[in-house]
Design a protein around this motif. Structure first.
Motif, PDB file in Angstrom:
ATOM      1  N   ILE A   1     -19.118  12.407 -17.153  1.00  0.00           N
ATOM      2  CA  ILE A   1     -17.641  12.401 -18.258  1.00  0.00           C
ATOM      3  C   ILE A   1     -17.286  10.863 -17.196  1.00  0.00           C
ATOM      4  CG2 ILE A   1     -15.759  12.750 -19.476  1.00  0.00           C
ATOM      5  CD1 ILE A   1     -18.225  13.556 -20.400  1.00  0.00           C
ATOM      6  N   GLY A   2     -17.669   9.285 -17.377  1.00  0.00           N
ATOM      7  CA  GLY A   2     -16.722   9.184 -16.711  1.00  0.00           C
ATOM      8  C   GLY A   2     -15.306   7.982 -17.474  1.00  0.00           C
ATOM      9  N   PHE A   3     -14.978   7.225 -16.598  1.00  0.00           N
ATOM     10  CA  PHE A   3     -14.046   5.944 -16.817  1.00  0.00           C
ATOM     11  C   PHE A   3     -14.760   4.729 -17.884  1.00  0.00           C
ATOM     12  CE2 PHE A   3     -11.826   8.321 -13.014  1.00  0.00           C
ATOM     13  CZ  PHE A   3     -10.771   8.399 -14.464  1.00  0.00           C
ATOM     14  N   GLU A   4     -14.342   3.969 -18.816  1.00  0.00           N
ATOM     15  CA  GLU A   4     -15.207   2.934 -18.954  1.00  0.00           C
ATOM     16  C   GLU A   4     -14.871   2.528 -17.887  1.00  0.00           C
ATOM     17  OE1 GLU A   4     -12.261   1.224 -22.095  1.00  0.00           O
ATOM     18  OE2 GLU A   4     -12.232   3.277 -23.968  1.00  0.00           O
ATOM     19  N   PRO A   5     -16.525   1.256 -17.900  1.00  0.00           N
ATOM     20  CA  PRO A   5     -16.926   0.694 -17.096  1.00  0.00           C
ATOM     21  C   PRO A   5     -15.690  -0.728 -16.837  1.00  0.00           C
ATOM     22  CG  PRO A   5     -17.989   0.437 -18.727  1.00  0.00           C
ATOM     23  CD  PRO A   5     -16.902   0.641 -19.438  1.00  0.00           C
ATOM     24  N   ASP A   6     -14.618  -1.293 -17.011  1.00  0.00           N
ATOM     25  CA  ASP A   6     -13.697  -2.216 -16.928  1.00  0.00           C
ATOM     26  C   ASP A   6     -12.594  -1.570 -16.003  1.00  0.00           C
ATOM     27  OD1 ASP A   6     -12.483  -1.052 -19.261  1.00  0.00           O
ATOM     28  OD2 ASP A   6     -11.267  -2.754 -18.918  1.00  0.00           O
TER      29      ASP A   6
ATOM     30  N   VAL B   1     -19.686  17.182 -15.783  1.00  0.00           N
ATOM     31  CA  VAL B   1     -19.287  16.760 -14.983  1.00  0.00           C
ATOM     32  C   VAL B   1     -18.228  15.698 -14.704  1.00  0.00           C
ATOM     33  CG1 VAL B   1     -20.688  18.957 -13.458  1.00  0.00           C
ATOM     34  CG2 VAL B   1     -20.900  16.178 -13.198  1.00  0.00           C
ATOM     35  N   SER B   2     -16.999  15.204 -13.920  1.00  0.00           N
ATOM     36  CA  SER B   2     -16.682  14.114 -13.337  1.00  0.00           C
ATOM     37  C   SER B   2     -16.220  13.923 -12.055  1.00  0.00           C
ATOM     38  CB  SER B   2     -15.751  13.680 -14.587  1.00  0.00           C
ATOM     39  OG  SER B   2     -15.307  12.253 -14.270  1.00  0.00           O
ATOM     40  N   VAL B   3     -15.987  12.547 -11.703  1.00  0.00           N
ATOM     41  CA  VAL B   3     -15.222  12.343 -10.131  1.00  0.00           C
ATOM     42  C   VAL B   3     -13.813  11.783 -10.565  1.00  0.00           C
ATOM     43  CG1 VAL B   3     -15.324  11.587  -7.883  1.00  0.00           C
ATOM     44  CG2 VAL B   3     -17.281  12.389  -9.116  1.00  0.00           C
ATOM     45  N   VAL B   4     -12.391  12.541 -10.281  1.00  0.00           N
ATOM     46  CA  VAL B   4     -11.531  12.123 -10.546  1.00  0.00           C
ATOM     47  C   VAL B   4     -10.503  12.577  -9.565  1.00  0.00           C
ATOM     48  CG1 VAL B   4     -11.723  12.559 -13.009  1.00  0.00           C
ATOM     49  CG2 VAL B   4     -10.565  14.658 -11.294  1.00  0.00           C
ATOM     50  N   PRO B   5      -9.378  11.633  -8.889  1.00  0.00           N
ATOM     51  CA  PRO B   5      -8.168  11.796  -8.004  1.00  0.00           C
ATOM     52  C   PRO B   5      -7.892  13.058  -7.926  1.00  0.00           C
ATOM     53  CG  PRO B   5      -7.536   9.793  -9.392  1.00  0.00           C
ATOM     54  CD  PRO B   5      -8.690  10.258 -10.611  1.00  0.00           C
TER      55      PRO B   5
ATOM     56  N   SER C   1       0.752  -1.377  -0.171  1.00  0.00           N
ATOM     57  CA  SER C   1       0.080  -0.226   0.078  1.00  0.00           C
ATOM     58  C   SER C   1       1.142   1.011  -0.342  1.00  0.00           C
ATOM     59  CB  SER C   1      -0.767   0.055   1.263  1.00  0.00           C
ATOM     60  OG  SER C   1      -1.748  -1.479   1.344  1.00  0.00           O
ATOM     61  N   LEU C   2       0.596   2.182  -0.851  1.00  0.00           N
ATOM     62  CA  LEU C   2       1.527   3.727  -1.317  1.00  0.00           C
ATOM     63  C   LEU C   2       0.539   4.565  -0.173  1.00  0.00           C
ATOM     64  CD1 LEU C   2       2.423   3.357  -4.706  1.00  0.00           C
ATOM     65  CD2 LEU C   2       3.663   2.357  -2.819  1.00  0.00           C
ATOM     66  N   ARG C   3      -0.091   5.210  -0.927  1.00  0.00           N
ATOM     67  CA  ARG C   3      -1.084   6.087  -0.014  1.00  0.00           C
ATOM     68  C   ARG C   3      -2.535   6.358  -0.838  1.00  0.00           C
ATOM     69  NH1 ARG C   3       2.625   7.542  -2.745  1.00  0.00           N
ATOM     70  NH2 ARG C   3       2.572   8.674  -5.353  1.00  0.00           N
ATOM     71  N   LYS C   4      -3.549   7.239  -0.266  1.00  0.00           N
ATOM     72  CA  LYS C   4      -4.685   7.164  -0.856  1.00  0.00           C
ATOM     73  C   LYS C   4      -5.197   9.123  -1.316  1.00  0.00           C
ATOM     74  CE  LYS C   4      -6.505   4.145   2.555  1.00  0.00           C
ATOM     75  NZ  LYS C   4      -7.192   3.984   3.763  1.00  0.00           N
ATOM     76  N   ASP C   5      -5.519   8.919  -2.603  1.00  0.00           N
ATOM     77  CA  ASP C   5      -5.903  10.285  -2.907  1.00  0.00           C
ATOM     78  C   ASP C   5      -7.472  10.619  -3.139  1.00  0.00           C
ATOM     79  OD1 ASP C   5      -5.279  12.377  -5.175  1.00  0.00           O
ATOM     80  OD2 ASP C   5      -4.582  10.995  -6.490  1.00  0.00           O
ATOM     81  N   PRO C   6      -7.680  11.588  -2.844  1.00  0.00           N
ATOM     82  CA  PRO C   6      -8.789  11.926  -2.360  1.00  0.00           C
ATOM     83  C   PRO C   6      -9.543  12.304  -3.976  1.00  0.00           C
ATOM     84  CG  PRO C   6      -7.642  13.919  -1.136  1.00  0.00           C
ATOM     85  CD  PRO C   6      -6.664  12.684  -1.981  1.00  0.00           C
ATOM     86  N   LEU C   7     -10.721  11.931  -3.434  1.00  0.00           N
ATOM     87  CA  LEU C   7     -12.142  12.055  -4.856  1.00  0.00           C
ATOM     88  C   LEU C   7     -11.876  13.067  -5.021  1.00  0.00           C
ATOM     89  CD1 LEU C   7     -13.307   8.396  -5.136  1.00  0.00           C
ATOM     90  CD2 LEU C   7     -11.183   9.555  -7.113  1.00  0.00           C
TER      91      LEU C   7
END
Length: 292
Positions: A192-197, A237-241, A159-165
């Protein structure tokens, strides 16, 4: 017989691909074929059943693979130990990473590492998440960098770290005037999303579903850069790191808005193949990644 030939044979057995075995060992496919043929002549045994549709080790090939793995692991452990005794940090580190980590998280760590160990060559490949796992398991790379790490019995996960969304939107979007928004405010929004996989998409879908929020996916992409470009033209809109949008927020081409209703993070991790002997260079690189 040279130990390099045994390594080529093991890499071929694990990847089931002459192309990948050649790539891992920096040789041509013809050289891989020649080395396998040489081993077959030396042991007077057919090692691989070759056909266009199937790759399979023969019984003799499986025995050679099992013993060769022990020999190579002992050799690598010896080489690594001698380097540690001599305090030598050199060689090449091969890293496969998903785009967002490779483009936004990794560069400062590589810079810091190379400042301390300038003779080490760090080779980075940008891959989709599933390809990162494949490359690590088939020994194409030494380390993989992923988000939302998947438990896998053949892998070690660090585990490295956690990036806020965070929510991102166009500067003229109504959300841009708010310091924070509730998740329910996203209901019905063009998204606007990432692809489902992609793991981050799966995590976001889970977060929205748990809050009974349905968004309207209008575009889906396989990497963070095109997601951001779509939001910049106000397609949704989107949700991203958060770590991936620092430049756009500074240039005011995007606005970030905090999400209420909880703390949402994207866990990052390094993965490597279980029982793999890590070189001193890889160990030091991993230590610097963990410092973050």
């Amino acid at each position: 017989m040279q130990i390099e030939s045994l390594k080529v044979f093991c890499d071929l057995a694990e990847t089931e691909s002459f192309t990948k075995a050649a790539q891992i060992n920096n040789v041509t496919q013809s050289a891989v074929s020649q080395q396998i043929s040489s081993l077959e002549r030396q042991f007077k045994s057919l090692l691989i059943e070759r056909s266009k549709k199937k790759f399979r080790l023969t019984r003799e090939g499986q025995v050679l693979y099992d013993f060769s793995k022990q020999i190579i692991q002992t050799h690598d452990s010896l080489h690594s130990k001698l380097q540690e005794i001599k305090d030598i940090i050199s060689g090449t580190i091969r890293v496969a990473t998903i785009y967002s980590i490779g483009l936004h998280d990794l560069p400062p760590y590589i810079k810091k590492f190379l400042k301390s160990y300038p003779t080490v060559n760090v080779h980075v490949e940008y891959r989709r998440a599933n390809q990162v796992y494949d490359d690590v398991l088939s020994n194409v790379v030494d380390l993989g960098l992923v988000a939302y790490p998947t438990r896998e019995s053949k892998l070690e996960t660090v585990s490295l770290r956690k990036d806020p969304l965070v929510l991102i939107c166009h500067p003229q979007h109504p959300f841009a005037k708010m310091k924070s928004v509730k998740l329910k405010a996203l209901a019905g929004q063009k998204f606007i999303g990432f692809e489902p996989d992609i793991p981050t998409r799966k995590a976001l879908d889970r977060i929205l579903k748990e809050s009974n929020v349905e968004v309207m996916h209008v575009m889906e992409f396989d990497n963070i850069e095109t997601v951001k470009r779509a939001v910049e033209i106000d397609a949704g809109v989107s949700v991203v790191p958060q770590g991936t949008i620092l430049q756009e927020v500074a240039k005011q081409t995007l606005v970030q808005v905090q999400l209420e209703d909880g703390e949402f993070y994207r866990p990052l991790a390094a993965i490597y193949k279980k029982n793999k002997v890590l070189s001193p260079a890889v160990k030091q690189f991993l230590a610097i990644l963990k410092e973050g």
